[in-house]
Motif scaffolding. Sequence first.
Motif, mmCIF file in Angstrom:
data_model
loop_
_atom_site.group_PDB
_atom_site.id
_atom_site.type_symbol
_atom_site.label_atom_id
_atom_site.label_comp_id
_atom_site.label_asym_id
_atom_site.label_seq_id
_atom_site.Cartn_x
_atom_site.Cartn_y
_atom_site.Cartn_z
ATOM 1 N N UNK A 361 0.812 -1.219 0.000
ATOM 2 C CA UNK A 361 0.000 0.000 0.000
ATOM 3 C C UNK A 361 0.843 1.266 0.000
ATOM 4 N N UNK A 362 1.899 1.317 0.822
ATOM 5 C CA UNK A 362 2.686 2.541 0.969
ATOM 6 C C UNK A 362 3.739 2.612 -0.125
ATOM 7 N N UNK A 363 3.786 3.775 -0.801
ATOM 8 C CA UNK A 363 4.803 3.991 -1.813
ATOM 9 C C UNK A 363 5.979 4.758 -1.254
ATOM 10 N N UNK A 364 7.062 4.841 -2.021
ATOM 11 C CA UNK A 364 8.252 5.545 -1.582
ATOM 12 C C UNK A 364 9.299 4.593 -1.016
ATOM 13 N N UNK A 365 10.417 5.168 -0.536
ATOM 14 C CA UNK A 365 11.498 4.326 -0.011
ATOM 15 C C UNK A 365 12.413 5.168 0.874
ATOM 16 N N UNK A 372 4.521 7.652 0.768
ATOM 17 C CA UNK A 372 3.208 8.241 0.438
ATOM 18 C C UNK A 372 2.187 7.122 0.252
ATOM 19 N N UNK A 373 0.938 7.516 0.402
ATOM 20 C CA UNK A 373 -0.176 6.622 0.090
ATOM 21 C C UNK A 373 -0.591 6.860 -1.366
ATOM 22 N N UNK A 374 -1.209 5.887 -2.004
ATOM 23 C CA UNK A 374 -1.470 5.991 -3.443
ATOM 24 C C UNK A 374 -2.483 7.065 -3.834
ATOM 25 N N UNK A 375 -3.326 7.483 -2.912
ATOM 26 C CA UNK A 375 -4.304 8.532 -3.242
ATOM 27 C C UNK A 375 -4.767 9.188 -1.954
ATOM 28 N N UNK A 376 -5.325 10.368 -2.125
ATOM 29 C CA UNK A 376 -5.877 11.086 -0.983
ATOM 30 C C UNK A 376 -7.379 10.866 -0.922
ATOM 31 N N UNK A 377 -7.902 10.725 0.248
ATOM 32 C CA UNK A 377 -9.326 10.481 0.424
ATOM 33 C C UNK A 377 -10.023 11.746 0.930
#
Length: 396
Positions: A361-365, A372-377
């Motif tokens: 689920x979590x992007x980045x490194x 980051x998360x893939x989208x904002x809610x």
Amino acid sequence: VSNSSSHNWAVIISGGARPEINWERYWNNCSAMYKCLRNVYNYRRDRIFVLMSDGVSSDPDRRLNNGWYESSPQDLDGDGNDDINYSATKANISTVFNYLRDHVAVDEQVLVFVTDHGSRHDDESYITLWGGSEISASEFANEVKKINDSSRKHVVLGQCYSGGFIGPLSSCWNVSVATACAYNQASSARSGSMYDEFLYHWISAAAGRTPGGAVVNADLNGYDGVSAEEIFRYSQNKDEKDEASQYASSPGPMGEKYGLSGEEFGYPVFTAGARHLTSNAEGYLFELSNLPRTYTTAWSSNKNSVYFRQNTQSSVRAFKDTDEAMAEDQVKVDLTTSFKTYSFKSDIYLWESGINFTETLIGGSLSEGSFFLPFNCPDVTSYEWMIDGAEYEVVN
């Protein structure tokens, strides 16, 4: 333009009174209305009754704008067929409405269109008929009442003092009434005297084009079809003469639900049961209200991470169908009418309850220095980020 023959009816009345004041524009009004019914709404010739001045007589009965007199042409739409059925007398009006009483079905409708002269005396408005005779508003309403209450009626009156017909005609059930002016006003011709002002705009709105061919859009609400109320509002707004056009509908919604096509129009309202879905045994209700019975719907989920249960024509129960801790999707419904298909949609977000650990689920490194998360809610105002390691710090 309708692709199939209409099952609706129409009555066109132009009294004229006498040749000296039976102006050319009255025939023009009737011709434009007749063309609209035949060419746009596909009304059958045998279901349109035309009562005009001296009827089928060949005597000169109308006055042209140049001062000459001639017999009213019998062909109203230029197809080579005679279209005038009767002279405009009270007896013939009664004959026509007696026929309609016996033949108009429950789910059919009748347009009643009146042009030419009117008068007012004894606290009542009148339509002037051929030979100078008259029919009062109450008498005319009694004729309209002969038609089945369940059948719809649209009455359009362009004569002077026509507003005085609003009250009597409103006592008919399933009726909309539009008049060129108030009960104490004269109605007006357009500049050039080729048409009446109000009726010109009313016919243009109904036909989608002016008699001269210019495109008209009277659809005020953005849905397909033009209702009787929309036709009136358009003509009222376009009327440049000193006349206060009037409108009534009984019951109130009838005029906004039906136009000259006879098809019921809907004004659907889409209601999303929730923006955020979790594992809820009851599901979340998504609904389309104000749907006519002729409309069809198809519900779907764009990414197939939602499943539907208790699916009906107008609503669904939506359930979360994903193992992701956080996912996005869309509930969509395609609404199909006889004209086109409309789409309503709601962006939704699906959550797994409790604390969930995932590596996808979590992007980045760490090498990038950010995650980051893939989208904002929408509606989610804050997130709490945690790092399990003393040598790193959450900055933002």
